[in-house]
Enzyme design. Structure first.
Site, mmCIF file in Angstrom:
data_model
loop_
_atom_site.group_PDB
_atom_site.id
_atom_site.type_symbol
_atom_site.label_atom_id
_atom_site.label_comp_id
_atom_site.label_asym_id
_atom_site.label_seq_id
_atom_site.Cartn_x
_atom_site.Cartn_y
_atom_site.Cartn_z
ATOM 1 N N ASP A 8 1.205 -1.384 -0.017
ATOM 2 C CA ASP A 8 -0.253 -0.107 -0.088
ATOM 3 C C ASP A 8 0.770 1.350 0.004
ATOM 4 O OD1 ASP A 8 -2.478 1.258 0.949
ATOM 5 O OD2 ASP A 8 -1.838 2.443 2.162
ATOM 6 N N GLY A 43 -4.736 3.157 -3.360
ATOM 7 C CA GLY A 43 -6.910 3.747 -3.708
ATOM 8 C C GLY A 43 -6.417 4.198 -5.062
ATOM 9 N N ASN A 220 -9.568 -0.529 3.169
ATOM 10 C CA ASN A 220 -8.648 -1.652 2.017
ATOM 11 C C ASN A 220 -8.155 -1.548 2.082
ATOM 12 O OD1 ASN A 220 -7.494 0.929 1.757
ATOM 13 N ND2 ASN A 220 -7.730 1.177 0.484
#
Length: 268
Positions: A8, A43, A220
């Site tokens: 991430d 994201g 997420n």
């Protein structure tokens, strides 16, 4: 031996000042030299990842990137799609109606980039984070068949949390709904998530589940951490992410990603 590391970005690879430490850059370079694939799983749109891909030299035709929380997976150099699961304009219109009903701001990503019906501080923040323009667009004019990559409800944490209590359960059943930041709630195609994205990429590359490390901090990231052979939560991760992880590393400002690579890939 681990063959793929999905990382991430915000709150994980990036420090709070949105930079990558030299120690982390070195660890990633050495992992790649050992044949490990390092994949940015974010994201963000790919435009918001390009400068970091360049900084990490993850630009070859052997490199892949996962953007929009797993909605789009593609080869970095050729831009060839490995997987694409997105929404339509009809979904955006439905979510727009819901946003007005529960009183939250909204923006979305389409081929035109980031669009919002009313400019607000969090759409402006999205633009700054990713280095992209945000366009004001009347959502009532969106074609129901237009491709929409993801839709986001955006407001201060207390406002968003109160609004979430009023979202009908049917929306959680029909969409993948993830909290990517305290002020961002994202709606994706039900087939999309970071976990399904990592799974699709691993199958494409012929990599086994037990050969995968996933590192993240927020809601997420939860399903990719649960999917991984080794799921890692940052020291600064949400509590539910830590509870799901196999291992908890240091904070993002304390080289948590570098620590994982050095420990589990065997880099000194």
């Amino acid at each position: 031996m681990y063959k793929l590391i999905a990382v991430d970005m915000d709150g994980t690879l990036l420090r709070e000042d949105k930079t990558i430490s030299d120690r982390t850059k070195t660890a990633i370079r050495k992992a790649v030299e050992k044949g490990v694939r390092v994949v940015l799983a974010s994201g963000r749109p790919i435009d918001g990842l390009e400068r970091y891909l360049k900084e990490l030299n993850l630009l070859s035709d052997d490199d892949y990137v996962m953007s929009f929380n797993g909605s789009v997976i593609q080869n970095v150099k050729t831009r060839q799609m490995v997987s694409k699961n997105i929404l339509k304009g009809s979904d955006l219109q439905r979510l727009y109606a819901l946003s007005k009903e529960i009183g939250v701001n909204i923006h979305a990503f389409t081929k035109a980039g980031c669009i919002t019906p009313k400019m607000n501080e969090y759409s402006e923040l999205e633009g700054r984070i990713n280095g992209i323009e945000v366009h004001e667009v009347d959502f009532d004019t969106i074609d129901p068949e237009e491709d929409v990559i993801k839709v986001m409800f955006i407001d201060p944490q207390p406002v968003l949390e109160e609004a979430m209590r009023h979202i009908p359960e049917s929306f959680f059943e029909e969409y993948t709904v993830v909290r990517s930041a305290p002020f961002f709630l994202e709606f994706l195609n039900k087939a999309s998530s970071k976990g399904t994205g990592v799974k699709a990429l691993a199958e494409y590359l012929g990599i086994k589940q037990e050969e995968i490390i996933c590192i993240g901090d927020a809601g997420n990231d939860l399903d990719m951490i649960q999917f991984a052979g080794l799921g890692v939560a940052m020291g600064n991760a949400f509590e539910e992410v830590k509870e799901a992880a196999d291992y908890i590393t240091c904070d993002n400002d304390e080289d948590g990603v570098a620590h994982v690579i050095e420990k589990f890939i065997g880099i000194s």
